[in-house]
Scaffold this motif. Structure first.
Motif, short mmCIF file in Angstrom:
data_model
loop_
_atom_site.label_atom_id
_atom_site.label_comp_id
_atom_site.label_asym_id
_atom_site.label_seq_id
_atom_site.Cartn_x
_atom_site.Cartn_y
_atom_site.Cartn_z
N ASN A 51 22.67 -68.61 46.37
CA ASN A 51 23.54 -68.71 45.20
C ASN A 51 24.29 -70.03 45.21
O ASN A 51 24.33 -70.77 44.21
CB ASN A 51 24.51 -67.52 45.21
CG ASN A 51 25.38 -67.47 43.98
OD1 ASN A 51 24.95 -67.83 42.89
ND2 ASN A 51 26.60 -67.01 44.13
N ILE A 52 24.90 -70.36 46.33
CA ILE A 52 25.68 -71.59 46.43
C ILE A 52 24.79 -72.82 46.33
O ILE A 52 25.09 -73.78 45.62
CB ILE A 52 26.50 -71.59 47.74
CG1 ILE A 52 27.67 -70.60 47.60
CG2 ILE A 52 27.01 -72.98 48.09
CD1 ILE A 52 28.41 -70.30 48.87
N MET B 186 32.51 -71.99 54.19
CA MET B 186 32.36 -70.53 54.09
C MET B 186 32.00 -69.91 55.43
O MET B 186 32.47 -68.85 55.80
CB MET B 186 31.27 -70.21 53.07
CG MET B 186 31.11 -68.75 52.74
SD MET B 186 29.95 -68.58 51.39
CE MET B 186 28.59 -67.84 52.22
N GLU C 156 23.95 -65.24 49.27
CA GLU C 156 25.09 -66.11 49.01
C GLU C 156 24.76 -67.57 49.28
O GLU C 156 25.15 -68.46 48.53
CB GLU C 156 26.29 -65.66 49.84
CG GLU C 156 27.63 -66.17 49.34
CD GLU C 156 27.93 -65.80 47.90
OE1 GLU C 156 27.63 -64.66 47.50
OE2 GLU C 156 28.43 -66.67 47.17
N LEU D 26 23.46 -57.21 55.75
CA LEU D 26 24.08 -58.45 56.20
C LEU D 26 23.16 -59.64 55.99
O LEU D 26 23.56 -60.69 55.51
CB LEU D 26 24.46 -58.33 57.68
CG LEU D 26 25.29 -59.47 58.25
CD1 LEU D 26 26.61 -59.62 57.52
CD2 LEU D 26 25.54 -59.25 59.74
N ILE E 241 29.42 -60.44 51.18
CA ILE E 241 29.84 -61.52 52.08
C ILE E 241 31.12 -62.16 51.54
O ILE E 241 32.08 -62.39 52.29
CB ILE E 241 28.72 -62.59 52.19
CG1 ILE E 241 27.41 -61.98 52.68
CG2 ILE E 241 29.17 -63.75 53.07
CD1 ILE E 241 27.47 -61.37 54.04
N TRP F 217 34.91 -62.01 53.09
CA TRP F 217 35.53 -63.28 53.48
C TRP F 217 36.94 -63.39 52.88
O TRP F 217 37.89 -63.76 53.58
CB TRP F 217 34.62 -64.41 52.98
CG TRP F 217 34.90 -65.75 53.57
CD1 TRP F 217 34.48 -66.22 54.78
CD2 TRP F 217 35.63 -66.81 52.96
NE1 TRP F 217 34.92 -67.51 54.97
CE2 TRP F 217 35.62 -67.90 53.87
CE3 TRP F 217 36.29 -66.95 51.75
CZ2 TRP F 217 36.24 -69.11 53.59
CZ3 TRP F 217 36.91 -68.16 51.47
CH2 TRP F 217 36.89 -69.23 52.40
N PRO G 5 33.22 -71.36 48.10
CA PRO G 5 34.28 -70.48 48.55
C PRO G 5 35.63 -71.19 48.49
O PRO G 5 35.71 -72.38 48.78
CB PRO G 5 33.90 -70.20 50.00
CG PRO G 5 33.24 -71.46 50.45
CD PRO G 5 32.54 -72.03 49.24
N LEU H 192 29.37 -64.19 37.56
CA LEU H 192 27.98 -63.77 37.45
C LEU H 192 27.75 -62.57 38.36
O LEU H 192 27.69 -62.71 39.58
CB LEU H 192 27.07 -64.95 37.83
CG LEU H 192 25.61 -64.85 37.44
CD1 LEU H 192 25.46 -64.69 35.94
CD2 LEU H 192 24.88 -66.10 37.89
N ALA I 208 30.60 -69.70 42.03
CA ALA I 208 29.76 -70.74 42.62
C ALA I 208 29.28 -71.73 41.58
O ALA I 208 28.75 -72.79 41.90
CB ALA I 208 28.55 -70.11 43.33
N GLY J 54 22.60 -60.13 52.19
CA GLY J 54 23.84 -60.61 51.58
C GLY J 54 24.12 -62.06 51.91
O GLY J 54 24.50 -62.85 51.03
N THR J 55 23.93 -62.43 53.18
CA THR J 55 24.19 -63.81 53.58
C THR J 55 23.20 -64.77 52.92
O THR J 55 23.58 -65.82 52.39
CB THR J 55 24.09 -63.94 55.11
OG1 THR J 55 25.01 -63.04 55.71
CG2 THR J 55 24.41 -65.36 55.57
N ASN K 244 23.31 -73.09 42.68
CA ASN K 244 24.37 -73.49 41.75
C ASN K 244 24.77 -74.94 41.96
O ASN K 244 25.05 -75.67 41.01
CB ASN K 244 25.61 -72.59 41.93
CG ASN K 244 25.65 -71.45 40.95
OD1 ASN K 244 25.88 -71.63 39.76
ND2 ASN K 244 25.40 -70.25 41.43
N VAL L 221 21.69 -63.43 37.63
CA VAL L 221 22.23 -63.11 38.95
C VAL L 221 21.17 -63.43 40.00
O VAL L 221 19.98 -63.21 39.78
CB VAL L 221 22.60 -61.60 39.01
CG1 VAL L 221 23.02 -61.22 40.41
CG2 VAL L 221 23.70 -61.30 38.02
#
Lengths: 121, 200
Positions: free
Chosen positions: B118-119, B29, B115, B108, A12, A16, A103, A54, A81, B111-112, B122, B140
């Protein structure tokens, strides 16, 4: 056109960043981890690297250490992140000039490219 | 091992700071206005929670999607974002304007969600470690699917204290609910309490 290597395990995030850079006349090459990134640098003429920290198996620090061993002059900017102040300080000690939290905005991406990429003679 | 009222309020505030930052990041994002709300946070021993949850019959039926990261440092444990599978598929299709995302595993969707997890993780753990002047090393982010109890048991191995933040994503008039789960080892929780005392 300049070749920008995007090293990130997130498809992703790679997509982007690639979309922004491609729309601004940069060629993008992708890598999924530090070792993949190192291989891509060896196989291609890379002008700039956006590097996640990471990643599975071989992380961003692996690539940074290898580039340091090779005395590589390719500019590297970290995209992460991880918002910890301590992580940014760790990267600064490794000589990284910019640490951007994911991002990044389009403006920030283009600004660091303009700032750090070597200009053609 | 309970937190005092002041310690609980301090921890909730840190989580809210992290969530606020995550919402802003996700907005950027995904180019979609997302509101993240944490209507409720609870902290309890894992055994107690598993016992309470055992009465929830839907957990036996509904598969869940999960993104988890382990952390190590002055305090250690793991943090995860959990959604019922159908809610996860709905969140991804809403955010990506992809009407045909099904709840089957695909690149997809995973992955989305990875992420987003993850965001969000974090942002929350980073807010906690920055304010408490600590450094955490993360694994990870890993995506997995399974029954709620199975996912919980994977993330709570060797840990004792569970923090659960009910999380609501609101985007494009859709409201999707999930949970942020942070687990701490018993020793880590003691260290966290001391660190919270330093900022109260």
């Amino acid at each position: 056109m300049k070749n920008i290597l995007i090293v990130d395990d997130s498809i992703i995030m790679r997509n982007w960043i690639k979309k922004i850079l491609s729309n601004n006349n940069y060629d993008c090459i992708e890598a999924k981890n530090g070792l993949d990134g190192l291989n891509k640098i060896e196989q291609n003429n890379i002008d700039f690297v956006f590097l996640d920290l990471l990643m599975p198996e071989y992380d961003g620090f692996y690539l940074l250490e290898k580039l340091k061993e090779q005395k590589s002059e390719v500019p590297v900017v970290i995209l992460s992140a991880d918002i910890q102040i301590s992580s940014k300080q760790k990267c600064e000690k490794l000589g990284i000039k910019e640490f951007i939290n994911k991002p990044p905005s389009k403006e920030k991406l283009l600004m660091v490219l303009e700032k750090y990429m070597k200009k053609d003679d | 091992m309970d937190l005092s009222f002041e310690q609980t309020e301090a921890l909730k505030e840190l989580i809210n700071i992290g969530v606020g930052r995550a919402a802003s990041t996700l907005n950027e994002m995904l180019n979609t206005h997302i509101t993240l709300k944490i209507p409720r946070i609870s902290i309890q021993k894992i055994e107690e929670y598993i016992k309470e949850r055992s009465y929830n019959k839907e957990d036996e039926i509904e598969p869940y999607s999960s993104v988890q990261m382990k952390f190590e440092g002055p305090f250690a444990g793991s943090a995860g974002l959990l959604f019922p599978n159908k809610s996860a598929a709905k969140l991804v299709s809403t955010l990506l304007n992809e009407a045909d995302i099904t709840d089957q595993m695909d690149e997809l969707k995973t992955g989305t969600l990875s992420e987003i997890g993850n965001i969000l993780i974090n942002s929350i753990m980073g807010a906690i470690s920055n304010i408490l002047d600590s450094h955490l090393d993360y694994s990870v982010a890993e995506y997995s699917e399974g029954k709620y109890k199975q996912i919980l048991q994977q993330s709570t191995e060797n840990s004792s204290i569970l923090l659960i933040a009910e999380t609501q994503f609101e985007a494009k008039k859709m409201r999707i609910s999930g949970e942020i789960i942070i687990v701490f080892t018993l020793k880590s929780f003691g260290i966290l309490k001391q660190a919270l005392d330093n900022i109260i």
